[in-house]
Motif scaffolding. Structure first.
Motif, mmCIF file in Angstrom:
data_model
loop_
_atom_site.group_PDB
_atom_site.id
_atom_site.type_symbol
_atom_site.label_atom_id
_atom_site.label_comp_id
_atom_site.label_asym_id
_atom_site.label_seq_id
_atom_site.Cartn_x
_atom_site.Cartn_y
_atom_site.Cartn_z
ATOM 1 N N PHE A 141 13.294 -12.657 33.266
ATOM 2 C CA PHE A 141 12.220 -11.729 32.137
ATOM 3 C C PHE A 141 10.940 -12.721 31.647
ATOM 4 O O PHE A 141 9.647 -11.750 32.052
ATOM 5 C CB PHE A 141 13.058 -11.659 30.630
ATOM 6 C CG PHE A 141 12.236 -10.669 30.104
ATOM 7 C CD1 PHE A 141 11.672 -11.088 28.942
ATOM 8 C CD2 PHE A 141 12.159 -9.036 30.179
ATOM 9 C CE1 PHE A 141 10.975 -9.869 28.506
ATOM 10 C CE2 PHE A 141 11.590 -7.902 29.753
ATOM 11 C CZ PHE A 141 10.831 -8.933 28.022
ATOM 12 N N ARG A 142 10.615 -13.851 31.913
ATOM 13 C CA ARG A 142 9.296 -14.901 31.428
ATOM 14 C C ARG A 142 8.999 -14.781 32.753
ATOM 15 O O ARG A 142 7.243 -13.949 32.619
ATOM 16 C CB ARG A 142 9.431 -15.512 31.001
ATOM 17 C CG ARG A 142 9.996 -15.833 30.114
ATOM 18 C CD ARG A 142 10.628 -17.178 29.676
ATOM 19 N NE ARG A 142 11.994 -17.737 28.624
ATOM 20 C CZ ARG A 142 12.579 -18.214 28.315
ATOM 21 N NH1 ARG A 142 12.460 -19.857 28.994
ATOM 22 N NH2 ARG A 142 13.179 -18.593 27.154
ATOM 23 N N LEU A 184 6.198 -11.535 33.257
ATOM 24 C CA LEU A 184 5.770 -11.891 31.932
ATOM 25 C C LEU A 184 4.405 -13.042 32.094
ATOM 26 O O LEU A 184 3.196 -12.894 31.697
ATOM 27 C CB LEU A 184 6.039 -11.848 30.525
ATOM 28 C CG LEU A 184 6.695 -10.812 30.277
ATOM 29 C CD1 LEU A 184 7.365 -11.519 28.294
ATOM 30 C CD2 LEU A 184 5.612 -9.263 30.077
ATOM 31 N N PRO A 218 1.559 -12.809 34.224
ATOM 32 C CA PRO A 218 0.240 -12.606 33.298
ATOM 33 C C PRO A 218 -0.218 -13.148 32.329
ATOM 34 O O PRO A 218 -1.276 -13.414 32.212
ATOM 35 C CB PRO A 218 -0.358 -11.548 34.866
ATOM 36 C CG PRO A 218 1.514 -11.061 34.925
ATOM 37 C CD PRO A 218 2.108 -12.100 35.061
ATOM 38 N N ARG A 219 0.903 -12.332 31.510
ATOM 39 C CA ARG A 219 0.393 -12.161 29.951
ATOM 40 C C ARG A 219 0.259 -13.544 29.461
ATOM 41 O O ARG A 219 -0.185 -14.429 28.782
ATOM 42 C CB ARG A 219 1.693 -11.664 29.265
ATOM 43 C CG ARG A 219 1.109 -10.136 29.836
ATOM 44 C CD ARG A 219 2.250 -9.069 29.461
ATOM 45 N NE ARG A 219 1.572 -7.749 30.371
ATOM 46 C CZ ARG A 219 3.020 -6.640 30.447
ATOM 47 N NH1 ARG A 219 4.091 -7.589 30.574
ATOM 48 N NH2 ARG A 219 2.283 -6.165 30.906
ATOM 49 N N THR A 220 0.655 -14.618 29.621
ATOM 50 C CA THR A 220 1.333 -15.919 29.538
ATOM 51 C C THR A 220 -0.274 -16.449 30.056
ATOM 52 O O THR A 220 -0.361 -16.991 28.572
ATOM 53 C CB THR A 220 2.379 -16.590 30.222
ATOM 54 O OG1 THR A 220 3.332 -15.554 30.481
ATOM 55 C CG2 THR A 220 2.460 -18.076 29.494
ATOM 56 N N SER A 221 -0.723 -16.360 31.074
ATOM 57 C CA SER A 221 -1.603 -16.658 31.328
ATOM 58 C C SER A 221 -3.103 -16.582 30.340
ATOM 59 O O SER A 221 -3.520 -17.280 29.720
ATOM 60 C CB SER A 221 -1.679 -16.695 32.896
ATOM 61 O OG SER A 221 -1.483 -15.872 33.381
ATOM 62 N N ALA A 222 -3.200 -15.558 30.230
ATOM 63 C CA ALA A 222 -3.930 -14.745 29.321
ATOM 64 C C ALA A 222 -4.055 -15.548 27.894
ATOM 65 O O ALA A 222 -4.951 -16.169 27.461
ATOM 66 C CB ALA A 222 -4.044 -13.151 29.257
ATOM 67 N N SER A 223 -2.692 -15.963 27.723
ATOM 68 C CA SER A 223 -2.317 -16.297 26.519
ATOM 69 C C SER A 223 -3.142 -17.971 26.764
ATOM 70 O O SER A 223 -3.534 -19.051 25.790
ATOM 71 C CB SER A 223 -0.921 -16.941 26.007
ATOM 72 O OG SER A 223 -0.251 -17.752 26.684
ATOM 73 N N LEU A 246 -5.109 -18.691 27.634
ATOM 74 C CA LEU A 246 -6.652 -19.394 28.218
ATOM 75 C C LEU A 246 -7.053 -19.134 26.802
ATOM 76 O O LEU A 246 -8.032 -19.424 25.335
ATOM 77 C CB LEU A 246 -7.541 -18.377 29.002
ATOM 78 C CG LEU A 246 -7.425 -18.885 30.073
ATOM 79 C CD1 LEU A 246 -6.947 -17.514 31.211
ATOM 80 C CD2 LEU A 246 -8.808 -19.541 30.959
ATOM 81 N N SER A 247 -6.516 -17.991 25.704
ATOM 82 C CA SER A 247 -6.881 -17.973 24.660
ATOM 83 C C SER A 247 -6.382 -19.124 23.907
ATOM 84 O O SER A 247 -6.944 -19.830 22.160
ATOM 85 C CB SER A 247 -6.080 -16.757 23.920
ATOM 86 O OG SER A 247 -4.433 -17.025 23.508
ATOM 87 N N GLN A 265 3.916 -17.425 38.198
ATOM 88 C CA GLN A 265 3.609 -16.268 38.515
ATOM 89 C C GLN A 265 3.228 -16.514 40.104
ATOM 90 O O GLN A 265 3.474 -15.853 40.402
ATOM 91 C CB GLN A 265 2.600 -16.391 37.669
ATOM 92 C CG GLN A 265 1.097 -14.921 37.841
ATOM 93 C CD GLN A 265 -0.733 -15.665 37.525
ATOM 94 O OE1 GLN A 265 -0.777 -15.878 36.231
ATOM 95 N NE2 GLN A 265 -0.755 -14.397 37.748
ATOM 96 N N HIS A 298 4.346 -14.596 43.553
ATOM 97 C CA HIS A 298 3.725 -13.982 44.965
ATOM 98 C C HIS A 298 3.930 -14.566 46.550
ATOM 99 O O HIS A 298 4.016 -13.503 46.893
ATOM 100 C CB HIS A 298 2.068 -14.156 44.689
ATOM 101 C CG HIS A 298 1.550 -13.570 43.492
ATOM 102 N ND1 HIS A 298 0.714 -14.128 42.682
ATOM 103 C CD2 HIS A 298 2.120 -12.429 42.604
ATOM 104 C CE1 HIS A 298 0.069 -13.339 41.784
ATOM 105 N NE2 HIS A 298 1.152 -12.491 41.273
#
Lengths: 646, 646
Positions: free
Chosen positions: B18-19, B22, B24-29, B31-32, B57, B61
């Protein structure tokens, strides 16, 4: 850097937004290129070279940072707004939701039907909404810079939890960001004391309350309101957290400590002696049109919503007054969306407001299966400025059961799975699982909604589901028709009604219930029939036949009366005493001794909600017609003499 | 390399799957993180360091490639199977779907409720299912190596389109991959000629057919079957593509050329002179339990499904026979899932099989809103080995309208959006938009389902939706009760029924229909009432009162008879001629001149499907009781003399 910023623009340009969110999949494909030529061919024709897609994907991550650097104005311009470009589908507006719990998840499910894009801001990477959201920004909805960043990417901003950074929302509204409901509404609702003040100012009935700043104040409140006394913290209170009960003055200090002391901000409420808790989901569109969902009953376990019955089993008058209070409460708040209004019903029939949530609510989960428009689709329609849908129920009754964590960790999962397995075997039950990564006691992990033709029926099904051993279809069938008669001497006539119901596979029960000899039995039978799931009553009686009329006076259900021929008067006495009812108490009377027609009439009535039954009824009529035609033909062929003496 | 392969394992290990999705969203975080400390705090507590997430992630690929390198066995072991580990939610089984069109998208929507994970294999990056799938592998479902790679990652393999690489599926089945339905089924259905041969061998009625290899064969077929002659290509035919009609022997060559010549593989079918096209969705579980959905009528436009009416407006006998044929057809195929059986109804009442689809189908879209279990949830339940749900309808009628591309590109989008806008204003309509990136003429872009209490009602609503000007709520309300009377002299009595219906907000119509003076009017009124949406008929008549009985003989609806007092016999003649009906034709008779009770009885009947009406009826009974009690009190207080002479 340039390439990055340009890729940000392309990310946010409407025509590329969708592809951008697919970037990770694209890159998967870029590698699968090396696999064989057939694929290569197909990928060549794909509109987006995977290399570019990869840039976009990385740009997606850099985005929030860039957002910080560039001025708010610039970024807002590149962000999608409801007014730019032609609308290709239902709405191009990106709906930003603060919070990504199960409510956010179900919003995403409703949005996916209409292909409305939802962005979610939630600190948990694997929050329930994350897998379904168009874009999930990982961060806190209580964090100003995060909320500002997030807002730039949305056409409209809404919430699935009220404990958000409202100061920032107010600032954003100043800057022209579209928040639905309005920040003012969130501010009022965040602070339970403010909420109470607001609603009392709008003359909405609620339990007496007062702020307390110290033990003295608490004692004064105790003297004023009596004990038990409900002490609540003003903020960040939900699912019973932030509530404490003091049963006597002595318990006040401990209760206050339990809530974190007076500095936390406390107030007290007079104990509401409620007999039922009710809730109403109210939707308001951007055009200020307001629609109310049916009043439901909520049953809590340890302050957490556990079971919801729709509609609430209360009188029409109470439902009307509950709806009026809910309507008034929501009318006093600003902004579009659905609101949940929780109410107390007191022993003396008063409706008191408990609290309001400015968002979809647990008490509205059932609407997904039971109403023409779910609360989630309705919320999206409201905030996106689409017309509201019909909130009424498409099935007569529904019951919602929350799957709460029974235990921590693995064993909690196992227990939940056992329940789900039983739920799946209930034919009209729908299982919702929120896919929360961690199991905790009392945590909302999922829910089950059972719909059916009466509350009695769905309650039976829920009982079956909660039994340890798996329930099965037949065990759950409840009789839809009650055949009753004054005495067993009526049975030879009344059996014909049962035969017809057998023929049409309508479940029924047969009982002897005498108006004159067992009035109590008659009374309890008639007054409980509806909630037991009975939909039509066939009552047969002879002589001074009072049973049908008495029963019709005690139930709102349609009652069919069968006059049974007694010794005297050839049944005319029964017929007249059944059919000649006073205004207000109708009995659907059939011919003397004609229980067959009573059965057929019951089937026609049930056909109102079961179109298959009506189709079978036409078939039955067709068949009987053919029987008559055959006889006519025979008479034609044989002549009347041989017809009479074969 | 090692790190990669290990990350592959971690990707595929159930607890991390499940993680991983996710990432790509993790990597968004990640950076946040740089944005502020509040966020940092929250992210520290998150279970998965974003660095690791990033590895995962990228590993996602690389995955397909690695899959190629490692042997099938190894990879299968790392891939999730239904049998490994405890099940935390509804099912841990990953459902692999070949094809990611709108059917795949709606499968994903159903799956998200139960948090069942769907992987999709489709060549289009932005195919409708992509945004909702747990994982989308971009590649062709007609490509062996792709399908093999894909299969390794799924617990069960199913299809949303039958034109897949079936040879590979057969090979995979050999290797133990779980395909539902079975490859054998797909093989039979892929080739329409093979399909016809198969079903004729199983004695399932279908139009005569024969293979044609050359023009001579085609001419022989023409001589045998006559003209018009339906010529079809055996493979890759759908939505009418691959069909050509020759109206005479002269047209044979052009028809054959249109289909790509004999090498394409052609056969002919005898023209089926159908009056209606019907379809039945049939579900089979892994336990071989079979459930059939209600028979629907499908209306095609240029060979593309355009409108679906549920249930089909045909006799019960025809519905039974259609269901039997569908049941038999599906029983002859192997594997679990839902199947769509398309049928012809001929003028002489024959049911002929047209073709079968081994998957959810356009004719079952309506089930999402109108049935207890949608065809999509049912398909998932079936292939995942869960018990089947109830396929019956929860609302009496539904109509589905396909939103087909009216024009290419932008103007097509604009036209579709105008239609959607009107659809959103229909209160009981649900709009589905598939979010296809490109608009083409005749392309299925979305659909609208309208549910209601009768076919007549939903057809009215659809008409309103298709009108250019926007329709509104009231205009769409159809009368539910028909009040008819033999002559205007009955109106002073019958008006009381109308008054009651007004009081309960039940829509009704009032008409004069005489059994004796206007028999044709009476006949057409009674026989059309049901399909017009009337649910209850109240018929009043005096003297020799034949109207109620005659009407009851011509409709399956419940008919309430009101005996109206005529000059003679004090109305007893009317009463007896209305109530004393022969067996088979019931009339619900009320007291002489008591149209009030007729209205109340109609409300009670409608209450069977509208629980609000029942609640209002109890309230009405409560109120009348109180009126009586008040009078009793008054008598008590004032004494009988002043009560009589106030």
């Amino acid at each position: 850097m340039l390439s990055q910023s340009s890729s940000v623009d392309s990310l946010l340009a409407p025509d590329l937004r969708f592809r951008a969110c697919l970037a990770p999949r694209t890159s998967a494909s870029s590698l699968s290129l090396s696999m064989d030529h057939g694929t290569k061919e197909k990928l060549r024709t794909s509109p987006l070279p995977s290399s570019l897609a990869l840039t976009k994907q990385s740009s997606k991550h850099i985005n929030p940072v860039l957002g910080c650097r560039s001025s708010a104005r610039d970024t807002r311009e590149t962000s999608p707004r409801k007014d730019d470009g032609p609308t290709h589908g239902v709405s191009e507006m990106i709906v930003g939701v603060l919070g990504g719990g199960q409510l956010g998840r179900m919003l995403c499910q409703a949005a996916s039907k209409m292909a409305i894009k939802i962005m979610v801001l939630d600190p948990l990477e694997n929050c329930p909404a994350s897998a379904l959201a168009y874009y999930h920004m990982v961060g806190s909805f209580d964090d100003s810079s995060m909320v500002q960043e997030f807002a730039k990417r949305c056409g409209v901003l809404t919430v699935e939890i009220e404990h958000v950074d409202v100061a920032t929302l107010e600032m954003l509204e100043q800057q022209g960001v579209d928040c639905q409901p309005k920040a003012s509404t969130i501010r009022i609702i965040q602070d339970k004391y403010l909420q109470k003040v607001h609603f009392s100012q709008h003359a909405i009935p609620l339990p007496e309350f007062m702020q307390i700043d110290d033990l003295e104040g608490a004692k004064r409140a105790g003297d004023l309101f009596g004990y038990p006394l409900m002490i609540k913290s003003k903020r960040l209170a939900y699912d019973g957290r932030g509530n404490a009960v003091a049963n006597s003055e002595e318990e006040l200090p401990s209760a206050v400590t339990a809530l974190g002391g007076f500095d936390r901000g406390l107030y007290v409420e007079k104990w509401a002696p409620f007999v039922k808790e009710l809730a109403v989901i109210v939707a308001r569109g951007r055009d200020d049109s307001i629609l109310c969902y049916p009043v439901v009953e909520t049953i809590h376990r340890e302050n957490i919503c556990h079971i919801v019955k729709a509609p609430a089993n209360v009188t029409w008058d109470i439902r009307n007054r509950a709806t009026d209070v809910a309507y008034k409460a929501v009318s006093s708040l600003e902004g579009a969306g659905v609101f949940a209004v929780e109410l107390f019903l007191t022993g003396d029939g008063q409706i008191l407001l408990n609290e309001v949530a400015p968002r979809p609510h647990n008490s509205g989960h059932h609407t997904i299966e039971s109403c023409y428009t779910s609360q989630y689709e309705q919320h999206l329609r409201a905030v996106a400025g689409l017309p509201l849908g019909d909130p009424s129920m498409k099935s007569p009754a529904a019951i919602m059961y929350n799957i709460l964590g029974e235990d921590e960790g693995e064993s909690g999962f196992v227990l939940a799975h056992q329940l789900i397995k039983r739920a799946l075997s209930i034919p009209r039950a729908t299982v919702h699982w929120y896919d929360k990564p961690e199991m905790r006691k009392q945590r909302k992990m999922g829910h089950v909604t059972i719909v059916g033709s009466s509350l009695g029926e769905v309650e039976e099904q829920l009982k079956a589901m909660l039994k340890e051993e798996c329930s099965s279809y037949p065990s759950a069938v409840t009789p839809h028709v009650g055949i009753i008669m004054g005495s067993d001497s009526d049975l030879p006539v009344m059996k014909d009604a049962a035969r017809i119901l057998n023929m049409f596979d309508v479940p029924y029960e047969v009982k002897i219930v005498s108006a004159h000899r067992t009035p109590e039995v008659m009374f309890s039978y008639a007054s409980s029939a509806w909630e037991r799931g009975i939909q039509v009553i066939i009552a047969g009686a002879g002589g001074a036949a009072h049973l049908p009329g008495m029963v019709a006076a005690l139930t709102p259900l349609p009652v069919i009366g069968v006059p049974v021929r007694a010794s005297a008067l050839d049944g005319l006495d029964s017929l007249l005493s059944i059919v000649q009812m006073p205004r207000g108490v109708p009995v659907a009377t059939v011919a003397i001794n004609n229980a067959t027609n009573a059965g057929l009439l019951a089937v026609r009535m049930l056909g109102i909600k079961d179109v298959d039954l009506l189709a079978r009824m036409s078939q039955y009529q067709e068949d009987t017609k053919n029987d008559v035609l055959k006889k006519a033909e025979k008479l034609e062929k044989d002549g009347w003499e041989s017809y009479l003496n074969p």
